[in-house]
Enzyme design. Structure first.
Site, short mmCIF file in Angstrom:
data_model
loop_
_atom_site.label_atom_id
_atom_site.label_comp_id
_atom_site.label_asym_id
_atom_site.label_seq_id
_atom_site.Cartn_x
_atom_site.Cartn_y
_atom_site.Cartn_z
CD GLU A 32 -8.34 -10.94 13.35
OE1 GLU A 32 -9.58 -10.71 13.03
OE2 GLU A 32 -7.80 -9.76 13.72
CG HIS A 50 -2.07 9.40 3.33
ND1 HIS A 50 -2.60 9.87 2.27
CD2 HIS A 50 -2.86 8.34 3.59
CE1 HIS A 50 -3.73 9.12 1.99
NE2 HIS A 50 -3.84 8.39 2.94
CB CYS A 401 -4.49 -17.34 -11.10
SG CYS A 401 -5.14 -15.62 -11.66
CB CYS A 438 -11.87 -14.36 -14.83
SG CYS A 438 -11.02 -15.42 -13.70
#
Length: 482
Positions: A32, A50, A401, A438
């Site tokens: 990668e 889908h 968080c 945020c």
């Protein structure tokens, strides 16, 4: 080491292929160019599994969509990835649209899509009260679903690595040559990699990689699509994925819930985009907003917490490209994986692995195959389970968080996983810290501190996302980072 297979590109396809190959006693490397997996199209799309009524029967898109849809839920269950089979509608607003809906139904029947129905407008509004009064009918496909695409790719990549696949990050392939019957893959500033087979899953750059072995049979155009991500205050407006009738540029602007409780609206289509252009612009976003109002006027776009853009591969063949190259029978292209690529990915990966095994890749199955990782998601625990987790590790009692209620313990878990994130966005993709209203405004500095502490890094070296995305530039005169 000479690898049996080198897979170029660690998106949903590359990670899926590596996972399938890791079941066997073959030596595989996943390559990668970015500093993490799922950094291209996989992390910036509509996140839809889908149903399979849209592809033309007889195409590779049709071949892989329905089986991929069926496999996705099982994979997500095994790997502890959020998934919800919520169903989808294709809305019609006039008689011409209803003709399109009927054609999609017929294609879906031919493609093997289960349990579809054609509904009238009142039936649609009974299921989705916020749909426009102008809606006269719809195709309903209950097998459609939603998923977190980068979590799915990451989980498959981690399982592959856990089962022996080598992962080379920050390895930008610059050339491929043949020596003594094997491929020699060169990377910018990296040691060469030698492999007997190569799988080209390089996304929008797959034509460039194919050209390196003399394969000029296809080209890839890059189409940029822009989105709105809405706050959780908008997340309950719809339970299903809401499509409009498809047009020349694709499936059009959708309105859909996400597995984390938000609402996503988009995309537009910008063919001919640069292959590294993920910018957003006011004209495109205005188009998305205006087009979505055909579906519903209920979305409050003032609740947008983020705009983003992703790139779709548009192949010159107009279909998926899956198979060995005519330029070299040990080089396989898995290219042009546009929508429904996410849905089709599990089936594509299984088929690619099967083709490689039949072509001579070692096919002896491993005696043991390690399963996926289970993730502690603190906010989903009962009060008793939360208390037990905190007693075992007090870091689960410190919320970092606040928007998403993500604890220090969860962030530390991510930093000691199989594929270690070294960026704020890498943490965000693994445990959702910073994904809330945020967008890291409050928790970002604390997450940075935790990354630096756990990985023994200088805070200045902690990045936001891709290489070069520095957050801090140095020390102040008082010795503090700035």
């Amino acid at each position: 080491m000479v690898y049996d297979v080198a897979v170029i590109g660690a998106g949903i396809i590359g990670c899926g292929v590596a996972r399938e190959l890791s079941r066997y006693n073959c030596k595989t490397v996943l390559i990668e160019k970015e500093n993490d997996v799922a950094m291209g199209t996989t992390r910036a799309n509509s996140a839809i599994i889908h149903a399979g009524y849209d592809p033309e029967p007889g195409t590779l898109m049709a071949k892989y969509n329905v089986p991929g849809n069926k496999m996705a839920e099982d994979i997500c269950r095994e790997l502890d990835v959020p998934f919800r089979r919520c169903g989808s509608f294709v809305l019609a607003f006039d008689e011409n649209d209803m003709k399109t809906v009927k054609r999609l139904y017929e294609k879906g029947v031919e493609n093997g899509v289960p349990d579809m129905k054609i509904l009238d407008g009142d039936e649609v509004r009974k299921m989705e009260p916020n749909v426009s009064a102008e809606c006269v009918g719809a195709l309903y496909a209950p097998s459609a679903g939603i998923v977190n695409p980068w979590e799915m790719a990451l989980a498959m990549g981690e399982q592959a690595v856990d089962n022996g696949v080598d992962l080379e990050l920050c390895y930008e392939v610059t050339g491929i040559r043949k020596e003594n019957g094997n491929f020699i893959i060169s990377g910018k500033g990296k040691e060469d990699i030698e492999a007997k087979f190569v799988v080209n899953a390089a996304g929008v750059y797959s034509d460039t990689v194919a050209n390196m072995v003399g394969d000029h049979s296809f080209t890839i155009d890059s189409s940029r699509g822009q989105y709105y991500l809405l706050d959780k205050s908008q997340g309950e407006l719809f339970d299903h994925v809401m499509f409009q009738c498809p047009g020349p540029l694709g499936k059009g602007v959708l309105v859909a819930p996400t597995v984390h409780g938000n609402l996503i609206v988009g995309p537009d289509a910008n063919p001919g985009s640069e292959k590294n252009d993920v910018s957003t612009d006011r004209n495109g976003l205005n188009h998305v907003m205006t087009a979505s109002r055909k579906t519903t006027s209920a979305v409050n776009f003032r609740e947008c917490i983020r705009n983003f853009a992703g790139l779709r591969s548009e192949p010159s063949t107009k279909d998926f490209i899956v198979g060995f190259s005519e330029a070299d029978d040990h080089f396989m292209n898995v290219a042009g994986i546009k929508s429904p690529g996410l849905s089709a990915a599990p089936a594509i990966a299984a088929d690619v692995a099967d083709m490689l095994l039949k072509a001579g890749v070692p096919s002896e199955k491993k005696a043991e195959f390690k399963g996926g990782h289970k993730h502690l998601r603190f906010k989903e625990l009962s009060d008793e389970e939360k208390a037990a987790a905190i007693k075992k590790n007090p870091a689960y009692g410190r919320v970092i968080c606040r928007c998403e209620t993500i604890t220090e313990g969860e962030i530390v878990d991510a930093l000691h996983g199989t594929i270690v994130p070294r960026t704020l966005d890498g943490i965000k993709r693994r445990c959702n810290a910073g994904m809330g209203r945020c967008q890291s405004g409050f928790c970002g500095p604390r997450v940075l501190d935790i990354i630096a502490r756990e990985l023994n890094m200088d805070p200045v070296d902690v990045l936001l996302d891709k290489e070069g995305s520095y957050i801090l530039t140095g020390k102040t005169e008082k010795g503090e980072c700035r």
